[in-house]
Design a protein around this motif. Structure first.
Motif, PDB file in Angstrom:
ATOM      1  N   TYR A 226     -94.488 -18.352  19.827  1.00  0.00           N
ATOM      2  CA  TYR A 226     -94.885 -17.660  20.938  1.00  0.00           C
ATOM      3  C   TYR A 226     -96.134 -18.186  21.930  1.00  0.00           C
ATOM      4  N   SER A 227     -97.360 -18.745  21.400  1.00  0.00           N
ATOM      5  CA  SER A 227     -98.622 -19.700  21.699  1.00  0.00           C
ATOM      6  C   SER A 227     -97.937 -20.854  22.509  1.00  0.00           C
ATOM      7  N   SER A 228     -96.595 -21.473  21.976  1.00  0.00           N
ATOM      8  CA  SER A 228     -96.226 -23.014  22.636  1.00  0.00           C
ATOM      9  C   SER A 228     -95.500 -22.052  23.741  1.00  0.00           C
ATOM     10  N   CYS A 229     -94.614 -21.506  24.193  1.00  0.00           N
ATOM     11  CA  CYS A 229     -93.868 -20.779  25.138  1.00  0.00           C
ATOM     12  C   CYS A 229     -94.703 -20.431  26.425  1.00  0.00           C
ATOM     13  N   LEU A 454     -74.791 -26.505  28.168  1.00  0.00           N
ATOM     14  CA  LEU A 454     -75.751 -26.551  27.997  1.00  0.00           C
ATOM     15  C   LEU A 454     -77.656 -26.014  29.008  1.00  0.00           C
ATOM     16  N   LEU A 455     -77.693 -26.677  30.106  1.00  0.00           N
ATOM     17  CA  LEU A 455     -78.588 -26.800  30.925  1.00  0.00           C
ATOM     18  C   LEU A 455     -78.782 -25.237  30.824  1.00  0.00           C
ATOM     19  N   HIS A 456     -77.779 -24.688  31.049  1.00  0.00           N
ATOM     20  CA  HIS A 456     -78.167 -23.156  31.735  1.00  0.00           C
ATOM     21  C   HIS A 456     -78.856 -22.252  30.235  1.00  0.00           C
ATOM     22  N   THR A 457     -78.236 -22.821  29.230  1.00  0.00           N
ATOM     23  CA  THR A 457     -79.022 -22.775  27.640  1.00  0.00           C
ATOM     24  C   THR A 457     -80.468 -23.103  27.734  1.00  0.00           C
ATOM     25  N   LEU A 458     -80.782 -23.817  28.004  1.00  0.00           N
ATOM     26  CA  LEU A 458     -81.846 -24.695  27.809  1.00  0.00           C
ATOM     27  C   LEU A 458     -83.326 -24.492  28.957  1.00  0.00           C
ATOM     28  N   MET A 459     -82.298 -23.321  29.862  1.00  0.00           N
ATOM     29  CA  MET A 459     -83.583 -23.479  31.206  1.00  0.00           C
ATOM     30  C   MET A 459     -84.790 -22.470  30.582  1.00  0.00           C
ATOM     31  N   PRO A 460     -84.801 -22.481  29.296  1.00  0.00           N
ATOM     32  CA  PRO A 460     -86.412 -21.588  29.563  1.00  0.00           C
ATOM     33  C   PRO A 460     -87.520 -22.063  29.143  1.00  0.00           C
ATOM     34  N   TRP A 487     -95.652 -13.618  29.404  1.00  0.00           N
ATOM     35  CA  TRP A 487     -95.890 -12.748  28.630  1.00  0.00           C
ATOM     36  C   TRP A 487     -94.364 -12.143  27.963  1.00  0.00           C
ATOM     37  N   LYS A 488     -93.629 -11.591  28.451  1.00  0.00           N
ATOM     38  CA  LYS A 488     -92.578 -10.899  28.389  1.00  0.00           C
ATOM     39  C   LYS A 488     -91.781 -11.719  28.307  1.00  0.00           C
ATOM     40  N   ASP A 489     -91.280 -12.712  28.324  1.00  0.00           N
ATOM     41  CA  ASP A 489     -90.255 -13.870  28.710  1.00  0.00           C
ATOM     42  C   ASP A 489     -90.502 -13.804  27.307  1.00  0.00           C
ATOM     43  N   CYS A 490     -91.954 -14.708  26.491  1.00  0.00           N
ATOM     44  CA  CYS A 490     -92.216 -15.123  25.784  1.00  0.00           C
ATOM     45  C   CYS A 490     -91.411 -14.207  24.461  1.00  0.00           C
ATOM     46  N   VAL A 491     -92.095 -13.293  24.834  1.00  0.00           N
ATOM     47  CA  VAL A 491     -92.003 -12.078  23.804  1.00  0.00           C
ATOM     48  C   VAL A 491     -90.352 -12.300  23.138  1.00  0.00           C
ATOM     49  N   LEU A 492     -89.745 -11.880  24.301  1.00  0.00           N
ATOM     50  CA  LEU A 492     -88.377 -11.726  24.038  1.00  0.00           C
ATOM     51  C   LEU A 492     -87.458 -12.593  23.574  1.00  0.00           C
ATOM     52  N   GLU A 493     -88.195 -14.281  23.952  1.00  0.00           N
ATOM     53  CA  GLU A 493     -87.830 -15.893  23.105  1.00  0.00           C
ATOM     54  C   GLU A 493     -87.958 -15.821  21.923  1.00  0.00           C
ATOM     55  N   THR A 494     -89.514 -15.147  21.862  1.00  0.00           N
ATOM     56  CA  THR A 494     -89.635 -15.679  19.914  1.00  0.00           C
ATOM     57  C   THR A 494     -89.198 -14.065  19.481  1.00  0.00           C
ATOM     58  N   GLU A 495     -88.171 -13.061  20.310  1.00  0.00           N
ATOM     59  CA  GLU A 495     -87.840 -12.110  19.040  1.00  0.00           C
ATOM     60  C   GLU A 495     -86.501 -12.816  18.719  1.00  0.00           C
ATOM     61  N   ARG A 496     -85.252 -13.747  19.979  1.00  0.00           N
ATOM     62  CA  ARG A 496     -84.739 -13.895  19.255  1.00  0.00           C
ATOM     63  C   ARG A 496     -83.993 -15.102  18.165  1.00  0.00           C
ATOM     64  N   GLY A 497     -85.390 -15.692  17.579  1.00  0.00           N
ATOM     65  CA  GLY A 497     -85.101 -16.406  16.098  1.00  0.00           C
ATOM     66  C   GLY A 497     -85.969 -15.881  15.362  1.00  0.00           C
ATOM     67  N   ALA A 606     -77.658  -4.366  10.678  1.00  0.00           N
ATOM     68  CA  ALA A 606     -79.502  -5.134  11.656  1.00  0.00           C
ATOM     69  C   ALA A 606     -79.742  -4.329  12.428  1.00  0.00           C
ATOM     70  N   THR A 607     -81.044  -4.031  11.702  1.00  0.00           N
ATOM     71  CA  THR A 607     -81.626  -2.990  12.465  1.00  0.00           C
ATOM     72  C   THR A 607     -82.175  -3.824  13.834  1.00  0.00           C
ATOM     73  N   ASP A 608     -81.955  -3.181  15.036  1.00  0.00           N
ATOM     74  CA  ASP A 608     -82.326  -4.146  16.795  1.00  0.00           C
ATOM     75  C   ASP A 608     -84.260  -3.425  16.664  1.00  0.00           C
ATOM     76  N   ILE A 609     -84.758  -4.212  16.434  1.00  0.00           N
ATOM     77  CA  ILE A 609     -85.791  -4.419  16.873  1.00  0.00           C
ATOM     78  C   ILE A 609     -87.044  -4.433  18.201  1.00  0.00           C
ATOM     79  N   LEU A 610     -85.765  -4.456  19.249  1.00  0.00           N
ATOM     80  CA  LEU A 610     -85.487  -4.072  20.209  1.00  0.00           C
ATOM     81  C   LEU A 610     -85.306  -2.943  20.850  1.00  0.00           C
TER      82      LEU A 610
END
Length: 793
Positions: A226-229, A454-460, A487-497, A606-610
């Motif tokens: 999250y911090s690196s994001c 692939l570019l679209h996937t790695l855009m964030p 920060w909101k994008d970073c929270v969502l990306e952190t949740e994915r992994g 699996a639970t959906d945390i979001l």
């Protein structure tokens, strides 16, 4: 509606007056006069009536009678005035005592001084109080598109053909550029509203940014990611080099002039396995609903059409999709910009962009809307991998799926589920055609197509120039909803992994006992509400009540992780670099794919945390932990506040889940909806005006849902007071007043049904308060004309 809690009922105690009553100083005229001095006492004794008549002259007797009558009238007048004074004093005492008990703390209430309550008190002080500002509490504060007295009768949600509970919404036409700014402004306003999704994301943000507890190794890796994001400076410094290096690992591409002419299926396997990228089709894991109905929990690989990058539209006449002509120019410009950012020579950009758009357009022909496929029975078509290979031979299905789900053993006899087989057949034919075009063999159009995906996937994970280009295209297409904060994008990306890490943290911080208690109390009140509805027949009532009876409401907790050691082991191979968000993001994609692989063999859901709304799984009504986070809920809050906020939201969610069974079988929904609307028109002085629209079925339905949810939450709170009379308060507010004040803070919850609410939900307080004895004060706007007494809905 339950009875008013005891602390709201005035305790009457009329004390005896210390002042002499007015009539005590009056004496009636004597009935007998004393005997005259020379009169014989014995005569007087034996002839009293005779002596009386003879000793008093006739005119004196009449005068005394007149005086007695006048005195009696005066006495009756004074008695009447005294009685009126007592009644008025009693009325004043009742009102004054009731007001004081509503405004101030009672002897059984104590102030909550926890940090959470102090923050809640600060929020309440900054919000509109319906009891001190009765002219403002029902105004239109949730969005600019609501009906207002100055809007000329504009209907909120106008043009929406039906309620989302009943049918799927149609595609929204592109908005003009002039509307983009308005929508962005609205988004900023909505970010300040305590809607559940924003609240949960903010809570997760605070969890990831907290430094009070170091946590396990897995927790530290999640926080590091999250911090690196958030470190945009490092992302900008890295530029495009990380992506270009990754492309070289995939064999290069013709755009850069260095391409190893890799096989399409080998490249596709790598993209699917390591980078969660699916250019020609999409991949997921799930159950077959036909088997689920019979209790089977087996999961299958599910294959569907992809999310194409090129903007397309559905032609209902030809029953085919096609590229939107008016959007091709901005899409072409964005593709050229991407190639320029990636260092492609200007001379070759147009060639590669042209072939990419042409290939995308041909693939889009067989992409069809979900409703169309549902009507044609194309969803959930099961076949073996071998059968799929024969239908769409251009793709090495077994090889690609084995790479994606390694080390799970897959054979050609394993079943998969298709959601658009005609597209797969068409896609295979198009790929075969482009592979055989010798004139394009050097430009590698299929390989370039996969690199673009692939570019679209790695855009964030790329620098801001790419996100700006993407946003400019969205604006041109009329789809922009504004740029979300980093920060909101970073929270969502952190949740994915790191979803399991965040789920574990959330579960440890959730007040399970308090959450379970309010869930059970609201559900009990909900069942009581159902019994009071007017049903078309008893058979319908029994069917609905039987369904509800077997539902088991509970907090949705996870069983996937049992210890921190398991989490550390699961993420042991993840290496988080503080200054390389790109490499961290690539690892995230690999983690994401591993989670998909695990889902294929797991039997538990699996639970959906979001998730912030309850879900039905079999006979279980599951409430996600993300609902029970501050400021919406806290175990130290007064129960009045928790029931006014999360209690109302729980009740509203339950009603929406069970709504189809109720709406078609109960006239109450229609009657109550119209009654509340009549209140609204009267209070806003629109009753009788021309042009004021009547409610649609969907709007009446939503008004009834939210009004009933408020009643259910209030009834559940009153019942909790009977079981546990003690409760705290904040800001010196009485219990019921705190309940309503808390409710008014979250009535703009952003749920799928919000567009069908024609008035501010906080106005419902007025309707509830129309029932005498429920509210501490009368809600009247002094600058309004006197309104007639409103009926109870």
């Amino acid at each position: 509606m339950s009875e008013t809690p005891r602390e709201l009922e005035p305790q009457l105690s009329v004390q005896p007056s210390s002042q002499p009553e007015p009539e005590r100083g009056l004496r009636p005229p004597p009935l007998f006069q004393l005997p005259l001095p020379n009169q014989d006492l014995s005569e007087t004794h034996y002839q009293p009536q005779l002596q009386l008549s003879e000793s008093v002259p006739e005119h004196q007797h009449q005068t005394q009678s007149t005086v007695w009558i006048n005195h009696r009238r005066l006495l009756l007048l004074l008695l009447g005035l005294s009685l009126c004074a007592v009644i008025l004093g009693l009325i004043y005492y009742i009102h004054h005592n009731h007001q004081n008990r509503s405004e101030n703390l009672t002897g059984t209430e104590t102030a909550c001084v926890s940090p959470a309550c102090q923050r809640a008190s600060a929020r309440l002080s900054m919000s509109v109080d319906p009891f001190t500002q009765p002219c403002d509490y029902f105004l239109f504060t949730c969005g600019s598109d609501r009906l207002s007295p100055d809007s000329g009768g504009r209907q909120r949600g106008q043009g929406i053909p039906g309620h989302p509970q009943n049918q799927r919404g149609e595609a929204v036409s592109p908005e003009r550029k002039a509307q983009i700014k308005e929508r962005e402004d609205r988004r900023l306003r909505e970010d300040k509203i305590l809607d559940r999704k924003n609240v949960l994301l903010q809570y997760l943000r605070e969890t990831l940014e907290s430094k009070d507890i170091l946590g396990s190794t897995a927790v530290q890796k999640a926080k590091g990611f999250y911090s690196s994001c958030l470190d945009t400076k490092s992302v900008e410094t890295a530029g495009v080099e990380p992506f270009l290096e990754l492309v070289q690992k995939l064999g290069g591409w013709a755009v850069s002039g260095q391409w190893n002419r890799t096989d399409i299926n080998s490249t596709l396997s790598l993209l699917m396995r390591d980078y969660a990228t699916f250019p020609f089709f999409s991949l997921s894991v799930g159950r077959d609903p036909k088997e689920t109905a019979h209790g089977t929990t087996k999961r299958y690989i599910q294959i569907d059409q992809p999310d194409l990058l090129i903007p397309i539209e559905w032609n209902s006449k030809t029953q085919k999709s096609q590229a939107r002509t008016q959007t091709l120019r901005p899409f072409l410009a964005s593709c050229q910009t991407y190639l320029a950012l990636l260092g492609a020579p200007r001379s070759s950009r147009m060639l590669h962009v042209g072939t990419f758009i042409s290939l995308s357009s041909e693939l889009a022909v067989a992409a069809t809307p979900l409703e169309y496929r549902l009507s044609r029975g194309q969803l959930y078509r099961r076949m073996t991998i071998k059968e799929l290979q024969s239908q769409a031979p251009a793709i090495d299905w077994l090889g690609c799926l084995q790479a994606t789900f390694h080390p799970l053993p897959l054979t050609e006899d394993d079943h998969v589920i298709l959601h658009n087989l005609p597209y797969m057949v068409h896609m295979s034919r198009i790929i075969g055609k482009w592979l055989n075009r010798d004139e394009l063999s050097n430009s590698g159009p299929l390989h370039t197509y996969m690199v673009f995906n692939l570019l679209h996937t790695l855009m964030p994970a790329l620098d801001s120039r790419f996100s700006e280009t993407q946003n400019n295209l969205s604006v041109a297409l009329g789809k922009s909803e504004g740029v979300a904060p980093r920060w909101k994008d970073c929270v969502l990306e952190t949740e994915r992994g790191f979803d399991l890490v965040l789920t574990d943290l959330l579960e440890k911080r959730t007040a399970h006992r308090e959450a379970e208690e309010i869930i059970q109390n609201i559900f009990t009140s909900f069942k009581s509400k159902l019994r009071k509805l007017k049903w078309t027949n008893q058979t319908t009532l029994q069917r609905v009540m039987k369904k509800v009876h077997f539902l088991i409401p509970r907090l949705w907790t996870t069983k996937e992780i049992s210890s921190e050691a398991e989490l550390d082991l699961l993420y042991s191979k993840v290496t988080v670099s503080p200054q390389s968000f790109f490499s961290n993001y690539v690892q995230l994609l690999s983690l994401w794919q591993k989670r998909r692989r695990k889902l294929l063999t797991e039997q538990t859901e699996a639970t959906d945390i979001l998730s912030v709304t309850p879900v039905l799984q079999g006979n279980e009504l599951l409430f996600p932990m993300g609902m029970f986070v501050p400021p919406l809920f806290h175990p130290t809050y007064p129960r009045a506040m928790n029931y006014g906020v999360i209690g109302f939201l729980i009740a509203k969610d339950i009603l929406h889940l069970i709504l189809p069974e109720i709406y078609s079988q109960s006239q109450t929904v229609h009657t109550v909806g119209e009654c509340v609307w009549a209140h609204y028109l009267t209070v806003t002085e629109q009753a009788g005006r021309g042009g004021v629209f009547s409610l649609s079925a969907a709007q009446r339905q939503e008004v009834w849902v939210q009004y009933s949810a408020l009643q259910i939450a209030l009834q559940a709170y009153h019942q909790s007071l009977k079981n546990h009379p003690r409760d705290t308060t904040i800001s010196g507010l009485s219990r019921t007043r705190l309940f309503f004040a808390s409710f008014s803070q979250v009535n703009c919850d952003l749920d799928p049904y919000r567009e069908f609410m024609p008035l501010e939900p906080s106005f419902l307080i007025t309707v509830v308060c129309a029932k005498s004895g429920l509210c501490p004060t009368n809600l009247e706007c002094p600058n309004k004309t006197q309104q007639p007494l409103l009926q109870t809905c």
